[in-house]
Enzyme design. Structure first.
Site, short mmCIF file in Angstrom:
data_model
loop_
_atom_site.label_atom_id
_atom_site.label_comp_id
_atom_site.label_asym_id
_atom_site.label_seq_id
_atom_site.Cartn_x
_atom_site.Cartn_y
_atom_site.Cartn_z
N LYS A 114 0.87 -1.19 0.00
CA LYS A 114 0.00 0.00 0.00
C LYS A 114 0.89 1.22 0.00
CE LYS A 114 -4.41 1.05 0.16
NZ LYS A 114 -5.57 0.25 -0.27
N ASP B 43 -7.12 4.28 -4.52
CA ASP B 43 -7.77 4.14 -3.22
C ASP B 43 -8.37 5.52 -2.96
OD1 ASP B 43 -7.86 2.09 -0.78
OD2 ASP B 43 -7.54 4.05 0.11
P1 NDP Z 1 -12.98 7.77 -2.99
O1 NDP Z 1 -11.90 8.76 -2.77
O2 NDP Z 1 -13.53 7.55 -4.34
O3 NDP Z 1 -14.21 8.08 -2.02
C1 NDP Z 1 -14.03 8.18 -0.64
C2 NDP Z 1 -15.34 8.61 -0.03
O4 NDP Z 1 -15.26 8.50 1.38
C3 NDP Z 1 -15.68 10.07 -0.31
O5 NDP Z 1 -17.07 10.20 -0.31
C4 NDP Z 1 -15.04 10.77 0.88
O6 NDP Z 1 -15.61 12.04 1.16
C5 NDP Z 1 -15.34 9.80 1.99
N1 NDP Z 1 -14.30 9.91 3.01
C6 NDP Z 1 -12.99 9.66 2.86
N2 NDP Z 1 -12.33 9.88 3.99
C7 NDP Z 1 -13.25 10.30 4.87
C8 NDP Z 1 -13.19 10.68 6.22
N3 NDP Z 1 -12.03 10.68 6.89
N4 NDP Z 1 -14.35 11.04 6.81
C9 NDP Z 1 -15.52 11.04 6.13
N5 NDP Z 1 -15.64 10.68 4.84
C10 NDP Z 1 -14.52 10.32 4.23
O7 NDP Z 1 -12.40 6.41 -2.38
P2 NDP Z 1 -12.90 4.91 -2.62
O8 NDP Z 1 -14.37 4.88 -2.84
O9 NDP Z 1 -11.99 4.28 -3.59
O10 NDP Z 1 -12.55 4.26 -1.19
C11 NDP Z 1 -13.51 4.16 -0.15
C12 NDP Z 1 -13.09 3.05 0.81
O11 NDP Z 1 -13.03 1.81 0.09
C13 NDP Z 1 -11.69 3.22 1.44
O12 NDP Z 1 -11.71 2.66 2.74
C14 NDP Z 1 -10.80 2.35 0.54
O13 NDP Z 1 -9.63 1.93 1.21
C15 NDP Z 1 -11.76 1.20 0.27
N6 NDP Z 1 -11.45 0.38 -0.90
C16 NDP Z 1 -11.33 0.92 -2.14
C17 NDP Z 1 -11.07 0.12 -3.22
C18 NDP Z 1 -11.02 0.65 -4.61
O14 NDP Z 1 -10.91 -0.17 -5.54
N7 NDP Z 1 -11.13 1.94 -4.84
C19 NDP Z 1 -10.85 -1.33 -3.07
C20 NDP Z 1 -11.08 -1.81 -1.72
C21 NDP Z 1 -11.35 -0.97 -0.69
P3 NDP Z 1 -14.86 13.38 0.65
O15 NDP Z 1 -15.03 13.39 -0.83
O16 NDP Z 1 -15.56 14.48 1.35
O17 NDP Z 1 -13.42 13.24 1.08
O1 2IT Z 2 -7.90 -1.64 -0.77
C1 2IT Z 2 -7.83 -2.13 -1.91
O2 2IT Z 2 -7.94 -3.35 -2.11
C2 2IT Z 2 -7.62 -1.22 -3.04
N1 2IT Z 2 -7.58 -0.01 -2.84
C3 2IT Z 2 -7.46 -1.77 -4.43
C4 2IT Z 2 -6.05 -2.24 -4.64
C5 2IT Z 2 -5.71 -2.63 -6.06
O3 2IT Z 2 -4.53 -2.93 -6.26
O4 2IT Z 2 -6.57 -2.67 -6.94
#
Ligand code: NDP
Ligand code: 2IT
Length: 461
Positions: free
Chosen positions: A134, A174
């Site tokens: 990561k 992420d």
């Molecule tokens: P994005 O940046 O696309 O979206 C994040 C969302 O969460 C936004 O709505 C953001 O609001 C909100 N957010 C982030 N941090 C905070 C905080 N500290 N307090 C309140 N709201 C918050 O990220 P993703 O959708 O990609 O990721 C969301 C979650 O999913 C994370 O935990 C990530 O690790 C996990 N994840 C993502 C994967 C992926 O493929 N993208 C894979 C597996 C897990 P704002 O816009 O206001 O910051």
């Molecule tokens: O938390 C996760 O699994 C991710 N943000 C996706 C990682 C990846 O390599 O696609």
């Protein structure tokens, strides 16, 4: 049913955690992630003493390599900023380091070590050949112009490029790293290396990306939820669902819940949350996607556009997040770590929540997990439920090696198969060690054994 506590405390767990806390002080998120995994493993270490002899746990909690670097960049006014960049290359026993990059001002080594540690087991669960890593930066793209984000990404990649590679370490997105950031980083990587390789996943479909990668985490999480329900002879049809976040994972979780006949009542961002009793249907979701992905606006605008919905500002604090007090059947936390605290879990079970499937990484605190276990909630922990994203990233690596692009249907078929495999693997591992119905123990044990065996087979490195 799942009646055992999430984190059974024992002398073994406490002793091991003292060791970890002493060696890596001031890293609370990392400690939390390690404690959860280790709490599942005492029974495994009893059954397989060679894991103790080979000091597998002590080796697992030590990243193979941690890279930290300076990221200087210039804003649109000509002012210079300095951020910190990181890559935690945690474990490569079963494949190249694989995991996302997070750009958010809350990023520090503890957060990235928790995420990298979780990623080892998540990636193992997918059944695909990917190790755990990561990275990221304490830079937040939010409020920055495209050109500022580009300059930051180019500076970040100017250093990171020397540490990564298609067979070494393959980053992806992420929080704060979506298609735009991946594009700027891949462009700089390609320019410096003079190579077009599959070193970053989450690329656009026109330049080496996999179809369905944007959808994969959200879709996969809902497929996992559907598997948990199917094991009980139920479906998502007609279920009222709470989704938090409004980014990549929340958006495609909402889309798939709608497709499977559920109704999504909530979304959120760091400024607040919306409640739409009528459900966030496809048309409203299209508004959210444009708002968040193109206009980079706030979720409060949803309530201006659809006046039947209500917007509430974020509150925080010990009273919990009121989003989790909305009565519903299922919850899909999809924003960030520790967003469901004990108090929130209590509200959810008071309202008879049946299922929680984690799109975000470690969104539930240890207290919250214990409450779900006590009440027999069908609880799909992050490393199992959100593995669809990294699984399709691994499929993107395969397509890059083949120099072919698979159809959307083909990728979706693989994704469904991977999520079912993870589900069944968790059920089997939990049953084998006396924790029937407990997906926390199931995911930790199933994810661990493959990595542990691989480490032993490859010698003391
Ligand atoms: P994005 O940046 O696309 O979206 C994040 C969302 O969460 C936004 O709505 C953001 O609001 C909100 N957010 C982030 N941090 C905070 C905080 N500290 N307090 C309140 N709201 C918050 O990220 P993703 O959708 O990609 O990721 C969301 C979650 O999913 C994370 O935990 C990530 O690790 C996990 N994840 C993502 C994967 C992926 O493929 N993208 C894979 C597996 C897990 P704002 O816009 O206001 O910051
Ligand atoms: O938390 C996760 O699994 C991710 N943000 C996706 C990682 C990846 O390599 O696609």
């Amino acid at each position: 049913m799942a009646t055992d506590t999430a984190h059974a405390s024992s002398a073994f767990v406490d002793d091991f955690m003292s060791y970890v806390e002493e060696r890596s002080p001031h890293q609370p998120e990392f400690h939390q992630a390690v404690r959860e995994v280790v709490s599942s493993l005492e029974v495994v270490l009893e059954a397989r003493p060679e894991y103790r002899r080979h000091r597998i746990l002590e080796r697992l909690v030590e990243p193979e390599r941690v890279i930290q670097f300076r990221v200087p960049w210039m804003d649109d006014d000509g002012d210079v900023h300095v951020n910190r960049g990181y890559r935690v290359e945690f474990n490569s026993a079963i494949g190249p380091y694989k995991g996302g990059l997070r750009f958010h001002n809350s990023v520090n080594l503890s957060v990235l070590k928790f995420l990298g540690f979780e990623q080892i087991f998540k990636n193992s669960l997918t059944g695909l050949p990917i190790g755990g890593g990561k990275g990221g930066s304490d830079f937040s793209p939010s409020g920055r112009s495209d050109m500022e984000v580009m300059r930051f990404c180019q500076s970040f990649m100017t250093e990171l490029q020397r540490h990564i590679g298609a067979d070494t370490d393959v980053p992806a997105g992420d929080i704060g790293v979506g298609g735009r950031e991946i594009g700027y980083m891949f462009g700089q990587y390609r320019r410096i290396q003079n190579k077009f390789t599959g070193t970053i996943t989450g690329r656009a479909a026109d330049w080496g990306g996999s179809l369905l990668r944007p959808e994969a985490t959200g879709y996969g999480c809902v497929y996992f939820a559907a598997e948990m329900l199917a094991a009980k002879g139920r479906t998502l049809e007609g279920m009222n669902c709470l989704v938090s976040g409004s980014g990549n994972v929340a958006q495609y979780t909402t889309e798939k819940i709608n497709e499977l006949g559920g109704k999504v009542l909530t979304l959120s961002d760091s400024g607040g949350w919306i409640h739409d009793e009528n459900g966030i249907d496809a048309e409203k979701l299209a508004f959210v996607m444009d708002l968040k992905n193109n206009r980079r606006g706030r979720i409060s605008e949803y309530a201006e556009k659809f006046p039947n919905a209500k917007w509430y500002p974020a509150t925080g604090g010990s009273e919990g997040n009121p989003l989790w007090s909305v009565p519903a059947d299922a919850a899909f936390p999809s924003a960030t770590q520790n967003e469901i605290m004990g108090v929130d879990a209590t509200h959810l079970v008071e309202n008879k929540i049946q299922l929680v499937a984690e799109g975000a990484n470690m969104p539930t605190t240890a207290d919250g997990q214990a409450i779900f276990m006590e009440h027999g909630v069908l609880y799909g922990p992050a490393k199992a439920a959100n593995a669809g994203g990294v699984a399709v990233s691994a499929l993107e690596m395969s397509q890059a090696s083949q120099r072919l692009q698979w159809s959307r249907e083909e990728v979706d078929k693989h994704l469904k198969r991977v999520m079912k495999g993870i589900h069944d693997g968790c059920v089997h591992a939990a049953e084998s060690f006396g924790h029937e119905g407990n997906y926390i123990h199931g995911s930790n044990i199933a994810g661990f054994t493959k990595v542990a065996d691989s480490m032993i087979q490859q010698g003391l490195i």
